[in-house]
Structures are given as structure tokens and as C-alpha cells.
Design a protein around this motif. Structure first.
Motif, PDB file in Angstrom:
ATOM      1  N   GLU A 162       0.819  -1.214   0.000  1.00 44.54           N
ATOM      2  CA  GLU A 162       0.000   0.000   0.000  1.00 44.54           C
ATOM      3  C   GLU A 162       0.854   1.266   0.000  1.00 44.54           C
ATOM      4  OE1 GLU A 162      -3.807   0.208   2.045  1.00 44.54           O
ATOM      5  OE2 GLU A 162      -3.018   1.894   3.202  1.00 44.54           O
ATOM      6  N   LYS A 163       1.902   1.289   0.787  1.00 40.88           N
ATOM      7  CA  LYS A 163       2.692   2.517   0.945  1.00 40.88           C
ATOM      8  C   LYS A 163       3.705   2.737  -0.182  1.00 40.88           C
ATOM      9  CE  LYS A 163       0.840   3.746   4.867  1.00 40.88           C
ATOM     10  NZ  LYS A 163      -0.007   4.959   4.973  1.00 40.88           N
ATOM     11  N   LEU A 164       4.296   1.664  -0.700  1.00 45.04           N
ATOM     12  CA  LEU A 164       5.356   1.804  -1.700  1.00 45.04           C
ATOM     13  C   LEU A 164       4.888   1.517  -3.121  1.00 45.04           C
ATOM     14  CD1 LEU A 164       8.297   0.060   0.224  1.00 45.04           C
ATOM     15  CD2 LEU A 164       7.798   2.507   0.060  1.00 45.04           C
ATOM     16  N   GLY A 165       3.931   0.612  -3.279  1.00 45.58           N
ATOM     17  CA  GLY A 165       3.438   0.277  -4.612  1.00 45.58           C
ATOM     18  C   GLY A 165       4.262  -0.808  -5.278  1.00 45.58           C
ATOM     19  N   VAL A 166       3.664  -1.442  -6.262  1.00 49.62           N
ATOM     20  CA  VAL A 166       4.286  -2.617  -6.889  1.00 49.62           C
ATOM     21  C   VAL A 166       5.500  -2.265  -7.746  1.00 49.62           C
ATOM     22  CG1 VAL A 166       2.145  -3.942  -6.875  1.00 49.62           C
ATOM     23  CG2 VAL A 166       2.682  -2.496  -8.845  1.00 49.62           C
ATOM     24  N   ASP A 167       5.663  -1.011  -8.114  1.00 46.82           N
ATOM     25  CA  ASP A 167       6.788  -0.634  -8.973  1.00 46.82           C
ATOM     26  C   ASP A 167       8.033  -0.237  -8.189  1.00 46.82           C
ATOM     27  OD1 ASP A 167       5.291  -1.026 -11.303  1.00 46.82           O
ATOM     28  OD2 ASP A 167       4.416   0.984 -11.169  1.00 46.82           O
ATOM     29  N   HIS A 168       7.944  -0.237  -6.874  1.00 45.60           N
ATOM     30  CA  HIS A 168       9.090   0.216  -6.073  1.00 45.60           C
ATOM     31  C   HIS A 168      10.283  -0.724  -6.225  1.00 45.60           C
ATOM     32  CE1 HIS A 168      11.193   2.207  -2.754  1.00 45.60           C
ATOM     33  NE2 HIS A 168      11.584   0.996  -2.403  1.00 45.60           N
ATOM     34  N   ARG A 169      11.470  -0.142  -6.367  1.00 45.98           N
ATOM     35  CA  ARG A 169      12.728  -0.871  -6.379  1.00 45.98           C
ATOM     36  C   ARG A 169      13.736  -0.133  -5.500  1.00 45.98           C
ATOM     37  NH1 ARG A 169      13.264  -4.395 -11.079  1.00 45.98           N
ATOM     38  NH2 ARG A 169      11.432  -4.180 -12.432  1.00 45.98           N
ATOM     39  N   PHE A 170      14.619  -0.879  -4.885  1.00 49.11           N
ATOM     40  CA  PHE A 170      15.717  -0.291  -4.119  1.00 49.11           C
ATOM     41  C   PHE A 170      16.905  -0.085  -5.055  1.00 49.11           C
ATOM     42  CE2 PHE A 170      13.191  -2.524  -0.963  1.00 49.11           C
ATOM     43  CZ  PHE A 170      13.165  -1.636   0.101  1.00 49.11           C
ATOM     44  N   ALA A 171      17.576   1.043  -4.917  1.00 48.20           N
ATOM     45  CA  ALA A 171      18.704   1.365  -5.790  1.00 48.20           C
ATOM     46  C   ALA A 171      19.978   1.573  -4.980  1.00 48.20           C
ATOM     47  CB  ALA A 171      18.408   2.613  -6.615  1.00 48.20           C
ATOM     48  N   THR A 172      21.060   0.973  -5.439  1.00 44.44           N
ATOM     49  CA  THR A 172      22.397   1.222  -4.899  1.00 44.44           C
ATOM     50  C   THR A 172      23.189   1.919  -5.995  1.00 44.44           C
ATOM     51  OG1 THR A 172      22.275  -0.791  -3.559  1.00 44.44           O
ATOM     52  CG2 THR A 172      24.454   0.177  -3.892  1.00 44.44           C
ATOM     53  N   ARG A 173      23.716   3.091  -5.683  1.00 43.13           N
ATOM     54  CA  ARG A 173      24.345   3.919  -6.718  1.00 43.13           C
ATOM     55  C   ARG A 173      25.806   4.209  -6.399  1.00 43.13           C
ATOM     56  NH1 ARG A 173      20.651   9.059  -6.518  1.00 43.13           N
ATOM     57  NH2 ARG A 173      20.800   8.565  -4.290  1.00 43.13           N
ATOM     58  N   VAL A 174      26.584   4.378  -7.456  1.00 46.21           N
ATOM     59  CA  VAL A 174      27.935   4.921  -7.321  1.00 46.21           C
ATOM     60  C   VAL A 174      27.897   6.316  -7.937  1.00 46.21           C
ATOM     61  CG1 VAL A 174      30.375   4.639  -7.832  1.00 46.21           C
ATOM     62  CG2 VAL A 174      28.936   2.619  -7.495  1.00 46.21           C
ATOM     63  N   MET A 175      28.357   7.322  -7.163  1.00 51.17           N
ATOM     64  CA  MET A 175      28.217   8.718  -7.567  1.00 51.17           C
ATOM     65  C   MET A 175      29.568   9.433  -7.446  1.00 51.17           C
ATOM     66  SD  MET A 175      24.618   9.392  -5.536  1.00 51.17           S
ATOM     67  CE  MET A 175      24.035  10.688  -6.632  1.00 51.17           C
ATOM     68  N   ARG A 176      29.633  10.573  -8.065  1.00 50.86           N
ATOM     69  CA  ARG A 176      30.877  11.343  -8.008  1.00 50.86           C
ATOM     70  C   ARG A 176      30.605  12.801  -7.673  1.00 50.86           C
ATOM     71  NH1 ARG A 176      31.136  14.406 -12.670  1.00 50.86           N
ATOM     72  NH2 ARG A 176      29.956  13.622 -14.468  1.00 50.86           N
ATOM     73  N   VAL A 177      31.578  13.378  -6.969  1.00 47.61           N
ATOM     74  CA  VAL A 177      31.617  14.827  -6.763  1.00 47.61           C
ATOM     75  C   VAL A 177      32.895  15.304  -7.451  1.00 47.61           C
ATOM     76  CG1 VAL A 177      31.741  16.700  -5.082  1.00 47.61           C
ATOM     77  CG2 VAL A 177      30.429  14.629  -4.548  1.00 47.61           C
ATOM     78  N   GLY A 178      32.765  15.968  -8.557  1.00 48.06           N
ATOM     79  CA  GLY A 178      33.920  16.371  -9.354  1.00 48.06           C
ATOM     80  C   GLY A 178      33.852  15.733 -10.733  1.00 48.06           C
TER      81      GLY A 178
END
Length: 495
Positions: free
Chosen positions: A97-113
Motif C-alpha cells: 500500500e505505501k510503496l506500490g508494486v513498482d518500487h525498487r531499491f537502488a544502490t548507486r555509485v556517484m561522483r563529486v567532481g
């Protein structure tokens, strides 16, 4: 979830077994006064089955005809008991009910610069999204994608962001220190926050190692350490260090060789170390990790996404993974603590299902959750009637109605010719529960809950011995047989 291949301690060090059965209205749905009886006094027959099971403690059950809402049979149905992993069905409904069937968890690699000639002039961020199913092989693929982007060196800091979920060293504080089903919670998680302890006898001692074993990658881990000591009990003992998990194991419990998944208490440090090791294998040099809980403004380089929520929940219900239940529940509530998140789900469930239950967490592992069999049936009926929550039934394990002897039914001669049971179990020491549905081929259906608990006997077991205390296995076996016998009787009597 891949478990170590070698177990040698006669069950003493083995992980807990998986259960046989694989976490709306504003007023109460519970029919209170009318109890139907079948020829030969069915309720007396049920009482005889309960008596024959010889279970110490309390047994409560309730079965309801879904179409009419009539209680067909019940005893002890209003007694509030710990549902154990049956809690995960409520967590599933809450998340859908709260997240919905399309919800996925994401792990990201990001950069500053910016990256120039393979060198990042700035910081690299491993940003956890609270994915409880992220594992070593998935991380290895993420790192391979990062290497394919051309990155080879970082001039700034390596930052591990772990603030997507509130951090907690363990789910429940009344479990043995060494059980893998009670790990830390963090915004960064790996291998269900477990580390693999491997040993092998060498000369007069043992060769020991800690790793984050996957199917394709087996990186060593240094933040978790093990020492063999001379003692009888406990089998394992834990001592927290500064971003360090320090373990000892009783020498007499070790055979020639083996392995055992242990819980990780410093989850973000563990995940960051494994990431750093896998990066080194791809030729990417990283400085020591700095764990943070506020995500800096940054640009995404690569990401890994989990399965869609229904697939993730199906596996959670099948394998009864506590960490998945807690991560999903915490994400659905948005609360800043597990206690606060459980309170949010409690309030939601009371409004949604018209019950008075109390939830202490999202997995049922802790000691605070209480719900009655009748209330559990209300959850089942209301979920099935709701367009968003009806998916719950399809996510639970389904089997043919068991035989009168309590054993699994013989394979049906024709698919769809016998009643099917769809249910979720919940098992702890001297606690065994089952709740779900029985569907007949002609469309008639029942909702049920069967709870059994001997809480004084459970409380008498020392915490360090709660993985497999004396008498528990036989008690749970009798409870499982009773559940199957009641289901068979209800199917024969009411469908």
C-alpha cells in the motif's frame, strides 16, 4: 541467498531451518457470537486434535468462511500471542500500500567532481538505498560497470553513504549473538548483512578466514575477525570494536573444516570494504572509506536496482528473511527508528483492519509483537478483498490440502481437483504459527489462523542457547502436525 557449503557441527552451528510454509474497513470484521458446527460436533473433534498434540502452553485458532464472514470454528481466538514471522504478511500488505508494486531499491555509485583520463578529481560515493537483497555478485557487476565507465583513480575521498535507513546493530536484543537471521540494519547492506566464517584444521590448529562469498566473487573481509578459544559454551561470543566485529569460537565445536554465516554489526564498514576490494580487482584505486549519513550533492555514474517489490516480497515470504522485512517496513514508514516504524505500522494496521494488535518490528523476530488468531484472520480477509493488498495471497506459498494424518497430501491426480492452502508460517523457540487461506476448486474459501506458544518455556531458555534449545524441535514438530490436521479437518468439514 547463498549459504556456506560445509556444515560439520552436528547442527549446533547450523543456521535455523526454513519453515515448511514459506512480514479496508475501519470497523472490526470479526464475527463474535455465531460458531457453526458440523455433524458429530466438529469443535469437539478439533479439541481432540489439540489435546492429542500434547503442546505445552496455549493454542488458539480461528477459521472463517470468507463469503459469509461466519466463524466456523474457533478456540482461544482472542488470545494475543507472538505471531513470529506471520508478521511478515502484515508488513507485505503495509509495503504494497505505501510503496506500490513498482518500487525498487537502488544502490548507486556517484561522483563529486569530474573524471579526466580515468582520474576523478573529487570524491567517489557508494550510496546505499536500503536494498536488503544486494549481494557480492551484484556488487561485483556494479563495480565492473564502474570500471567500464573508465574510472581508475580517485583523488578525493571514498564515501560510503549509509543514511537511507536508520542504523541499528541488530534487529532484536533477545537472540543469540551469532545467529545470521539477526544482523545489523543500515542504508548499506550486503549478503543480508552476514559474513562467511570458514575454518580448516591445520596441524595442531586451524586456518581461519572471513569472506563475503558469492557465486562468482569471494572477497576476503578484514573488519570481522575470529579467534579460536578453549571453552564449552557459548559456541560463539562477540565483542564490538571500533568499526570492527570481533568474534571467538569454542575450539571443541569445530570439526575438520566448515563454514558458517555470522551476522555483521558494522554493516556500512563491511559493505565499503568489500566494494573497495572488488574495485581493486578491477584496477580502481580507492582510499579508505569514510561512512556518512547525509548524502552529498553528487552525479550518478552507475547504479544497481533490486527486483520489483512483489518479487522481493515473494522471496521474503518464502525464505522468511528478517532483514528484508525490516528494510521494507522502514522504507514504507519513513520513520527514523525501528521502534517508530513499528508504531507507524501498528497505527496503520489498526485503522486498516480494525484490530488492536501491537507490532514491535516488521519481521516478528523481536519480543513485543502481539496479535490474536481472530485478528490475524481479519487481516487475511480484508487483504483479499482489497485491490491493492490482494496480491498478498499470490506471494505466499501454496500447497495441496494435507492429509488427515497431518502429512503432505499425495500429488493430486488432476491439477486443481483438490483444495489448496496458501499460507505463511512463523516459528521461534516454542512458538509455531500458520495463517492464510484454503481455497476449494469450486470457489469456496476459508481464512484461518493457528497459533501455539509456550512463552514461559521460551523465556526460561538462556539467550545464548535459543538457536536450538532442548525440546524445541519436538514441540515445533507436533505443532506443525496439528496445523496440518486442523487444515485437513476444516477442508473436509467446511468445503
Amino acid at each position: 541467498m547463498r549459504v556456506g557449503r560445509r556444515f560439520v557441527l552436528g547442527g549446533l552451528l547450523a543456521g535455523a531451518g526454513l519453515p515448511v510454509w514459506a512480514e479496508a474497513p475501519s470497523v472490526s470484521l470479526r464475527p463474535r457470537a455465531r460458531v457453526e458446527r458440523v455433524a458429530g460436533d466438529a469443535s469437539a473433534g478439533a479439541a481432540a486434535l489439540v489435546a492429542a498434540a500434547k503442546l505445552t502452553g496455549v493454542v488458539g485458532y480461528c477459521v472463517v468462511d470468507i463469503a459469509s464472514g461466519r466463524v466456523l470454528e474457533a478456540a482461544g481466538e482472542t488470545v494475543e500471542m507472538p505471531p513470529a514471522s506471520v508478521t511478515k504478511t502484515v508488513t507485505t500488505a503495509f509495503a504494497l500500500e505505501k510503496l506500490g508494486v513498482d518500487h525498487r531499491f537502488a544502490t548507486r555509485v556517484m561522483r563529486v567532481g569530474t573524471v579526466v583520463n580515468g582520474r576523478l578529481d573529487g570524491d567517489l560515493i557508494l550510496a546505499g538505498g536500503g536494498d536488503p537483497t544486494f549481494d557480492t555478485d551484484k556488487m561485483g557487476d556494479l563495480v565492473a560497470a564502474l570500471a567500464a565507465s573508465g574510472l581508475r583513480e580517485v583523488s578525493g575521498k571514498f564515501i560510503a553513504y549509509a543514511g537511507a535507513l536508520p542504523e541499528r546493530a541488530e534487529i532484536a536484543n533477545d537472540q543469540p549473538e551469532f545467529v545470521g537471521y539477526n544482523p545489523a540494519i543500515s542504508g548499506l547492506m550486503l549478503n543480508f548483512n552476514r559474513v562467511n566464517f570458514v575454518w580448516k584444521a591445520v596441524n595442531d590448529g586451524y586456518s581461519l578466514a572471513m569472506n563475503a562469498e558469492g557465486a562468482r566473487f569471494v572477497p576476503l573481509v578484514s573488519m570481522a575477525r575470529m579467534q579460536v578459544v578453549d571453552r564449552d559454551v557459548p559456541l560463539f561470543a562477540y565483542q564490538a570494536g571500533e568499526a570492527q566485529d570481533n568474534w571467538t569460537v569454542a575450539r571443541g565445536a569445530l570439526g575438520r573444516e566448515g563454514s558458517r554465516w555470522l551476522p555483521v554489526r558494522h554493516a556500512a564498514t563491511y559493505v565499503a570494504e568489500v566494494f573497495q576490494t572488488l574495485c581493486a580487482a578491477q584496477g580502481i584505486k580507492l582510499p579508505p572509506a569514510e561512512v556518512v549519513y547525509t548524502l552529498p550533492a553528487a552525479v550518478e555514474i552507475v547504479r544497481h536496482e533490486s527486483e520489483a517489490l512483489p518479487d522481493l516480497l515473494r522471496k521474503m515470504l518464502k525464505f522468511s528473511t528478517n532483514l528484508t522485512a525490516e528494510a521494507v517496513g522502514l522504507t514504507a514508514s519513513g520513520a527514523g527508528s525501528l521502534e517508530g516504524s513499528a508504531a507507524v505500522m501498528t497505527s496503520w494496521a489498526r485503522r486498516r483492519f480494525g484490530i488492536a494488535a501491537v507490532f514491535g518490528d516488521h519481521s516478528g523476530l523481536g519480543p513485543k509483537t502481539r496479535i490474536s488468531p481472530a485478528e490475524m484472520v481479519q487481516v487475511m480477509i480484508a487483504s483479499r478483498a482489497d485491490k491493492r493488498l490482494a496480491l498478498l495471497q499470490g506471494l505466499m506459498k501454496a500447497v495441496d490440502l494435507p492429509g488427515a494424518d497431518g502429512k503432505p497430501a499425495a500429488k493430486a491426480a488432476k491439477p486443481g481437483s483438490v483444495a489448496r492452502v496458501t499460507a505463511k508460517s512463523g516459528t521461534m523457540n516454542f512458538v509455531s504459527n500458520l495463517s492464510g487461506y484454503v481455497d476449494a476448486p469450486d470457489g469456496r474459501a476459508l481464512a484461518f489462523a493457528i497459533f501455539a506458544a509456550d512463552l514461559p518455556r521460551r523465556a526460561a531458555v538462556p539467550v545464548w542457547n535459543r538457536e536450538s534449545p532442548e525440546g524445541d524441535k519436538a514441540w515445533v514438530k507436533r505443532a506443525h502436525r496439528l496445523q496440518a490436521q486442523l487444515l485437513n479437518r476444516w477442508g473436509q468439514a467446511f468445503l
